[in-house]
Design a protein around this motif. Structure first.
Motif, short mmCIF file in Angstrom:
data_model
loop_
_atom_site.label_atom_id
_atom_site.label_comp_id
_atom_site.label_asym_id
_atom_site.label_seq_id
_atom_site.Cartn_x
_atom_site.Cartn_y
_atom_site.Cartn_z
N ASP A 108 0.36 19.34 16.90
CA ASP A 108 1.38 19.19 15.87
C ASP A 108 0.86 18.18 14.85
O ASP A 108 0.97 16.97 15.03
CB ASP A 108 2.68 18.68 16.48
CG ASP A 108 3.82 18.65 15.48
OD1 ASP A 108 3.57 18.87 14.27
OD2 ASP A 108 4.97 18.40 15.89
N VAL A 109 0.25 18.68 13.79
CA VAL A 109 -0.44 17.80 12.85
C VAL A 109 0.52 16.92 12.07
O VAL A 109 0.10 15.92 11.47
CB VAL A 109 -1.32 18.62 11.89
CG1 VAL A 109 -2.41 19.35 12.66
CG2 VAL A 109 -0.49 19.61 11.07
N LYS A 110 1.80 17.24 12.07
CA LYS A 110 2.78 16.40 11.40
C LYS A 110 2.89 15.03 12.07
O LYS A 110 3.37 14.06 11.47
CB LYS A 110 4.15 17.08 11.39
CG LYS A 110 4.21 18.37 10.57
CD LYS A 110 4.08 18.10 9.09
CE LYS A 110 4.27 19.37 8.27
NZ LYS A 110 4.09 19.11 6.81
N LYS A 111 2.46 14.96 13.32
CA LYS A 111 2.54 13.69 14.06
C LYS A 111 1.31 12.82 13.84
O LYS A 111 1.28 11.68 14.33
CB LYS A 111 2.72 13.98 15.54
CG LYS A 111 4.06 14.65 15.85
CD LYS A 111 4.20 15.00 17.31
CE LYS A 111 5.55 15.68 17.56
NZ LYS A 111 5.71 16.12 18.96
N LEU A 112 0.32 13.32 13.14
CA LEU A 112 -0.89 12.54 12.89
C LEU A 112 -0.66 11.68 11.64
O LEU A 112 -1.03 12.04 10.52
CB LEU A 112 -2.09 13.45 12.71
CG LEU A 112 -2.40 14.38 13.89
CD1 LEU A 112 -3.65 15.19 13.62
CD2 LEU A 112 -2.53 13.59 15.18
N VAL A 113 -0.04 10.55 11.85
CA VAL A 113 0.33 9.65 10.76
C VAL A 113 -0.47 8.35 10.88
O VAL A 113 -0.53 7.74 11.94
CB VAL A 113 1.83 9.33 10.78
CG1 VAL A 113 2.19 8.33 9.68
CG2 VAL A 113 2.64 10.61 10.62
N PHE A 114 -1.11 7.97 9.79
CA PHE A 114 -1.87 6.73 9.73
C PHE A 114 -1.14 5.78 8.78
O PHE A 114 -0.89 6.13 7.62
CB PHE A 114 -3.29 7.00 9.23
CG PHE A 114 -4.14 5.77 9.10
CD1 PHE A 114 -4.71 5.17 10.21
CD2 PHE A 114 -4.40 5.22 7.85
CE1 PHE A 114 -5.51 4.05 10.09
CE2 PHE A 114 -5.22 4.10 7.71
CZ PHE A 114 -5.76 3.51 8.84
N THR A 115 -0.80 4.60 9.25
CA THR A 115 -0.10 3.62 8.43
C THR A 115 -1.06 2.49 8.07
O THR A 115 -1.68 1.89 8.95
CB THR A 115 1.12 3.04 9.16
OG1 THR A 115 2.02 4.11 9.49
CG2 THR A 115 1.85 2.04 8.29
N TYR A 116 -1.20 2.25 6.79
CA TYR A 116 -2.08 1.16 6.36
C TYR A 116 -1.30 0.19 5.46
O TYR A 116 -0.31 0.56 4.82
CB TYR A 116 -3.31 1.69 5.63
CG TYR A 116 -3.05 2.39 4.31
CD1 TYR A 116 -3.01 1.69 3.12
CD2 TYR A 116 -2.87 3.78 4.27
CE1 TYR A 116 -2.78 2.33 1.92
CE2 TYR A 116 -2.64 4.42 3.06
CZ TYR A 116 -2.60 3.70 1.89
OH TYR A 116 -2.37 4.34 0.70
N SER A 117 -1.74 -1.06 5.47
CA SER A 117 -1.11 -2.08 4.63
C SER A 117 -1.97 -2.30 3.38
O SER A 117 -3.20 -2.16 3.42
CB SER A 117 -0.95 -3.39 5.39
OG SER A 117 -2.20 -3.87 5.82
N GLU A 118 -1.31 -2.65 2.32
CA GLU A 118 -2.00 -2.83 1.04
C GLU A 118 -1.28 -3.93 0.26
O GLU A 118 -0.06 -4.01 0.27
CB GLU A 118 -1.99 -1.51 0.27
CG GLU A 118 -2.93 -1.45 -0.90
CD GLU A 118 -2.97 -0.05 -1.50
OE1 GLU A 118 -4.02 0.34 -2.01
OE2 GLU A 118 -1.94 0.66 -1.45
N MET A 119 -2.07 -4.77 -0.39
CA MET A 119 -1.47 -5.82 -1.22
C MET A 119 -1.81 -5.59 -2.68
O MET A 119 -2.98 -5.34 -3.01
CB MET A 119 -1.95 -7.21 -0.79
CG MET A 119 -1.26 -8.34 -1.58
SD MET A 119 -1.55 -9.99 -0.93
CE MET A 119 -3.24 -10.27 -1.45
N ASP A 120 -0.80 -5.68 -3.52
CA ASP A 120 -1.01 -5.56 -4.96
C ASP A 120 -1.53 -6.90 -5.47
O ASP A 120 -0.75 -7.78 -5.86
CB ASP A 120 0.29 -5.17 -5.65
CG ASP A 120 0.08 -4.77 -7.10
OD1 ASP A 120 -0.88 -5.26 -7.72
OD2 ASP A 120 0.88 -3.96 -7.63
#
Length: 455
Positions: free
Chosen positions: A196-208
């Motif tokens: 189920d490719v919808k479950k392949l979620v990568f969360t990354y943090s980013e600073m402006d």
């Protein structure tokens, strides 16, 4: 009192000798830094160039007037990111999510290592016999579990191999987690039950950093965002991009089949390309941390100026990466993968995309900077941006402008879009069968420039 003074002088002298600097300011010394060319990349020496259209603006776009700009040195992928390289990212995310779910299931059921079942995949702190360093103990007592899920900060066990063969699944708890990674049985097609490719979620943090630097009194946390991204390529683009066209074989096979491993990945939107860059940085630095080495500069998408500078390969005023003004060589062979004739995609000996190392590279050893697939850049598209952008390392990236730059043209484009000065765009959340990307990494130091390299 005299004795105390003499004693203090002796102590100061001994302290100075112990430092080895003889009381001189020699600078704080850190770990030795040795520049390392990332695998598959080439160094593009910084310098100045004339950015913009080299020919008359026959298309009347009025969006690329010539402007002299300067860019620092950087490393750039010699090819577009391939299916095989992007699959490594997908597999890493898949395995990380699977391990996390297994560890949570083990935690919920009180399973621990040694039970020959799901307990073997429990969080490392579940094994009470594991001796923690003082810092690890402090971190676990004060920070572990703080977050949305309550499992943040707890380490996974990467020493045990994941089990993908259903014949070897150790217990029903593992089976339950395994089952949750796949599409429901009623959605099976042609006897295949896929992830189920919808479950392949990568969360990354980013600073402006731009906003943070202009508002130094604000807390950094105000400018840090968490971005969850579904990272699996959209394979349906092969169907949706072309009406009344039979492209199902490309939809079914292009990304996952080994036959296309060395072809450029497509169906990846701007946000997914940025997620790949974040993961590549994380993956590389994790390796270096284990060996006590410095972190490397972040991998990222090139700015529009960097992309054009690299595409020109040091040729001033050229129409294409190979010079020009023609898209054929002196033997009548096409120099890139594009659509040279109306309705004839095969005239250049390619129907869709070709392998990433096809055709001749430019003078910076960069392949397919024109044609094959167009490439995302880390710049927002603004028709007037050349008028107000800086002349030093220019970039215009407005978070509210969802139109992101796309450069180089593709297998389905005419030669106009292959010209190094031609600008185009696509929306950040859109994926196409003709758009891919390559990454860059800023070079640490300023001694490598085009002028220095040629003198």
């Amino acid at each position: 009192m005299k004795k105390l003074f003499v004693l203090a002088a002796v102590v100061a002298f001994l302290a100075s000798c112990g430092r080895g600097d003889r009381g001189m300011v020699v600078g704080a010394k850190g770990k030795a830094w040795h520049p390392e060319k990332p695998y598959g990349m080439t160094l593009v020496p910084g310098g100045a160039f004339i950015m913009g259209k080299s020919d008359d603006d026959f298309a009347a776009t009025n969006n690329a007037p010539t402007k002299t700009v300067t860019v620092p040195s950087f490393y750039m992928d010699e090819t577009e990111i391939t299916n095989a390289e992007y699959r490594q990212f997908v597999y890493w995310v898949r395995d990380s999510i699977f391990r996390t779910r297994l560890a949570i299931m083990a935690d919920d059921n009180g399973s621990t290592p040694g039970d020959d079942g799901i307990g073997e995949f429990a969080f490392l702190d579940a094994d009470e016999s594991t001796e923690l360093t003082p810092w690890e103990q402090y971190y676990q007592d004060n920070y572990a579990g703080m977050g949305e899920t309550g499992y943040e900060g707890r380490k996974l066990n990467h020493d045990v191999d994941l089990i993908w063969d259903t014949e070897d699944i150790p217990d029903e708890f593992y089976a339950e987690v395994y089952d949750s990674m796949y599409i429901p049985f009623e959605e099976m097609y042609n006897g295949q039950r896929t992830l189920d490719v919808k479950k392949l979620v990568f969360t990354y943090s980013e600073m402006d950093i731009q906003k943070a630097a202009r508002n130094p009194k604000d807390k950094r946390s105000k400018y840090i965002t968490q971005t969850p991204v579904e990272i699996y390529p959209d394979t349906t683009v092969w169907i949706r991009d072309f009406n009344y066209s039979y492209n199902e074989p490309m939809h079914n096979d292009y990304f996952w089949h080994e036959a296309y491993s060395d072809y450029p990945v497509v169906g990846v939107n701007w946000k997914q390309a940025k997620a790949f860059c974040q993961w590549r940085t994380l993956y590389h630095n994790a390796f270096r941390k284990e060996r006590g080495r410095h972190n490397v500069n972040a991998y990222r998408l090139p700015t529009e100026a960097e992309w054009e500078y690299a595409a020109r390969g040091g040729l001033e005023g050229a129409t294409y990466p190979w010079g020009g003004p023609y898209a054929k060589n002196d033997r009548g062979c096409f120099l890139a993968n594009f659509k040279p004739l109306r309705g004839d995609y095969a005239a250049d000996q390619a129907l869709y995309t070709v392998e990433a190392r096809s055709y001749e590279p430019n003078e910076y050893n960069l392949f397919n900077m024109s044609g094959n697939v167009a490439e995302w850049v880390n710049s927002s598209y603004d028709a007037g941006s050349y008028e107000f952008m800086s002349s030093m390392s220019p970039v215009v990236n407005d978070e509210n402008n969802m139109r992101k730059g796309v450069r180089g043209g593709s297998w389905k484009d005419i030669s106009y879009f292959l010209q190094v000065g031609t600008r185009d765009y696509e929306y950040a959340d859109s994926a196409r069968s003709y758009i891919g990307f390559r990454t860059v990494q800023s070079y640490m130091g300023t001694d490598v420039t085009l002028n220095a390299a040629t003198n």
